[in-house]
Design a protein around this motif. Sequence first.
Motif, PDB file in Angstrom:
ATOM      1  N   VAL A 134       8.303   9.068 -19.719  1.00  9.47           N
ATOM      2  CA  VAL A 134       7.405   9.141 -18.558  1.00  9.47           C
ATOM      3  C   VAL A 134       7.781   8.013 -17.604  1.00  9.47           C
ATOM      4  O   VAL A 134       8.032   6.876 -18.027  1.00  9.47           O
ATOM      5  N   GLU A 135       7.816   8.304 -16.314  1.00  8.39           N
ATOM      6  CA  GLU A 135       8.302   7.310 -15.363  1.00  8.39           C
ATOM      7  C   GLU A 135       7.331   6.141 -15.205  1.00  8.39           C
ATOM      8  O   GLU A 135       6.120   6.325 -15.073  1.00  8.39           O
ATOM      9  N   VAL A 136       7.897   4.934 -15.218  1.00  8.58           N
ATOM     10  CA  VAL A 136       7.153   3.702 -14.963  1.00  8.58           C
ATOM     11  C   VAL A 136       7.508   3.221 -13.561  1.00  8.58           C
ATOM     12  O   VAL A 136       8.690   3.106 -13.211  1.00  8.58           O
ATOM     13  N   THR A 137       6.499   2.975 -12.743  1.00  3.58           N
ATOM     14  CA  THR A 137       6.700   2.577 -11.353  1.00  3.58           C
ATOM     15  C   THR A 137       5.935   1.294 -11.066  1.00  3.58           C
ATOM     16  O   THR A 137       5.140   0.827 -11.889  1.00  3.58           O
ATOM     17  N   VAL A 138       6.165   0.729  -9.901  1.00  2.12           N
ATOM     18  CA  VAL A 138       5.520  -0.525  -9.509  1.00  2.12           C
ATOM     19  C   VAL A 138       4.952  -0.382  -8.105  1.00  2.12           C
ATOM     20  O   VAL A 138       5.619   0.147  -7.209  1.00  2.12           O
ATOM     21  N   LYS A 139       3.722  -0.852  -7.921  1.00  3.77           N
ATOM     22  CA  LYS A 139       3.124  -0.975  -6.592  1.00  3.77           C
ATOM     23  C   LYS A 139       3.024  -2.454  -6.269  1.00  3.77           C
ATOM     24  O   LYS A 139       2.446  -3.228  -7.037  1.00  3.77           O
ATOM     25  N   CYS A 140       3.596  -2.862  -5.151  1.00  2.81           N
ATOM     26  CA  CYS A 140       3.682  -4.290  -4.847  1.00  2.81           C
ATOM     27  C   CYS A 140       3.357  -4.561  -3.381  1.00  2.81           C
ATOM     28  O   CYS A 140       3.176  -3.647  -2.583  1.00  2.81           O
ATOM     29  N   ARG A 141       3.302  -5.827  -3.049  1.00  3.24           N
ATOM     30  CA  ARG A 141       3.208  -6.309  -1.665  1.00  3.24           C
ATOM     31  C   ARG A 141       4.605  -6.723  -1.203  1.00  3.24           C
ATOM     32  O   ARG A 141       5.575  -6.684  -1.962  1.00  3.24           O
ATOM     33  N   ILE A 142       4.703  -7.174   0.052  1.00  2.00           N
ATOM     34  CA  ILE A 142       5.984  -7.686   0.534  1.00  2.00           C
ATOM     35  C   ILE A 142       6.119  -9.181   0.235  1.00  2.00           C
ATOM     36  O   ILE A 142       7.184  -9.765   0.434  1.00  2.00           O
ATOM     37  N   GLY A 143       5.044  -9.795  -0.260  1.00  2.00           N
ATOM     38  CA  GLY A 143       5.042 -11.206  -0.596  1.00  2.00           C
ATOM     39  C   GLY A 143       3.616 -11.706  -0.659  1.00  2.00           C
ATOM     40  O   GLY A 143       2.669 -10.954  -0.378  1.00  2.00           O
ATOM     41  N   VAL A 144       3.455 -12.958  -1.029  1.00  2.00           N
ATOM     42  CA  VAL A 144       2.129 -13.575  -1.067  1.00  2.00           C
ATOM     43  C   VAL A 144       2.202 -14.978  -0.475  1.00  2.00           C
ATOM     44  O   VAL A 144       3.248 -15.634  -0.498  1.00  2.00           O
ATOM     45  N   ASP A 145       1.063 -15.405   0.062  1.00  2.00           N
ATOM     46  CA  ASP A 145       0.888 -16.775   0.556  1.00  2.00           C
ATOM     47  C   ASP A 145       2.026 -17.174   1.501  1.00  2.00           C
ATOM     48  O   ASP A 145       2.304 -16.456   2.449  1.00  2.00           O
ATOM     49  N   ASP A 146       2.692 -18.285   1.223  1.00  2.00           N
ATOM     50  CA  ASP A 146       3.712 -18.801   2.141  1.00  2.00           C
ATOM     51  C   ASP A 146       5.105 -18.251   1.865  1.00  2.00           C
ATOM     52  O   ASP A 146       6.084 -18.718   2.454  1.00  2.00           O
ATOM     53  N   GLN A 147       5.208 -17.269   0.986  1.00  2.00           N
ATOM     54  CA  GLN A 147       6.511 -16.679   0.729  1.00  2.00           C
ATOM     55  C   GLN A 147       7.063 -16.022   1.993  1.00  2.00           C
ATOM     56  O   GLN A 147       6.313 -15.488   2.803  1.00  2.00           O
ATOM     57  N   ASP A 148       8.371 -16.042   2.120  1.00  2.00           N
ATOM     58  CA  ASP A 148       9.042 -15.342   3.213  1.00  2.00           C
ATOM     59  C   ASP A 148       9.417 -13.950   2.713  1.00  2.00           C
ATOM     60  O   ASP A 148      10.327 -13.801   1.881  1.00  2.00           O
ATOM     61  N   PRO A 149       8.738 -12.907   3.195  1.00  2.00           N
ATOM     62  CA  PRO A 149       9.018 -11.559   2.686  1.00  2.00           C
ATOM     63  C   PRO A 149      10.471 -11.132   2.822  1.00  2.00           C
ATOM     64  O   PRO A 149      10.974 -10.374   1.994  1.00  2.00           O
ATOM     65  N   VAL A 150      11.148 -11.611   3.862  1.00  2.00           N
ATOM     66  CA  VAL A 150      12.545 -11.226   4.074  1.00  2.00           C
ATOM     67  C   VAL A 150      13.417 -11.692   2.911  1.00  2.00           C
ATOM     68  O   VAL A 150      14.418 -11.056   2.568  1.00  2.00           O
ATOM     69  N   VAL A 151      13.006 -12.785   2.280  1.00  2.00           N
ATOM     70  CA  VAL A 151      13.734 -13.304   1.125  1.00  2.00           C
ATOM     71  C   VAL A 151      13.164 -12.754  -0.172  1.00  2.00           C
ATOM     72  O   VAL A 151      13.893 -12.335  -1.073  1.00  2.00           O
TER      73      VAL A 151
END
Length: 329
Positions: A134-151
């Motif tokens: 059965v497929e395992v998937t992930v739901k996420c954000r682009i980052g949190v707090d002071d993280q740089d999402p591009v990185v």
Amino acid sequence: MQLNAVDTAARLSVAPMMDWTDRHCRIFHRLMSRETLLYTEMVTAPALVRGGAVHLLDYSPEEHPVAVQLGGSDPEELAQATKLCVAHGYDEVNLNVGCPSDRVQSGTFGAVLMKDPGLVAECASAMIGAADGVEVTVKCRIGVDDQDPVVVLPNFLDRVTGAGVRRFAIHARKAWLQGLSPKENRDIPPLDYPLVHRMKAERPDLHLSINGGIHSLDEAARHLAAGMDGAMIGRAAYHQPADVLMTADSRMFGRPDPFNDPRDVVRAMLPYIEAHVSAGGKLAQVTKHMLGVFAGQPGARHWKRVLSERAHKPGAGPELVEAAMMELA
């Protein structure tokens, strides 16, 4: 990229939403769309494994295709929870790496896991090992707090893909773990759709759905046209379910729509409501998810008022729903 049935259903999905996407809500949504992928509320692995709350996994066969979302951060515990989910027949097991609520943070899971992609990879690997295909998937954000999402986001995707995950739903906002409420985290951090689109362009072998701020099928279709594999709609699908779901099958999947009139959807719910009430359930447990079905139509406020004021009262049943429909123009 070879698609399976759940990949195809993920072309449009209704987001997992705590206190909202329970089994009654999913039955209602499934009447409006046979094809859209539906998600459960988040169920925590500790509740299943340590608490024995396996009843939280109950659902009706009519809900397929349906995915269960798990919360947790212990690989072994998540593996055990995954086995329980698979035994219940879910079409997909999803790991929550996006919820910013305090109670989720205190359990060291949800969006805080964006800070530890290595641990997410361990969790995903353990879940895949327990999933029996059965497929395992992930739901996420682009980052949190002071993280740089591009990185952060590319690194996160690559680390978790290395564990065997090939399908992600990405909420195109950062989450601020301190200073913003969960509600504020759904609105205040700015959306970065171009970053998520870029992730898909750079990783064509991944199946990526985009989530966050999508209010209509028109908006969903634009993301698909821009190259995304899927669009996930949350609050709009809940508050205006007929607007989002009643034409989803024809517009997003090229299949016939089950109903053309939301009144017919409500009538189709009556046997389910009758069975629920006869088994000792409360009418309001079902109708609270139906309040927005006539959004924007004459009489919608009266429909909502009747059900909001009277569905919780003892003895309320399908006849109240029919009476509420009489308030419509």
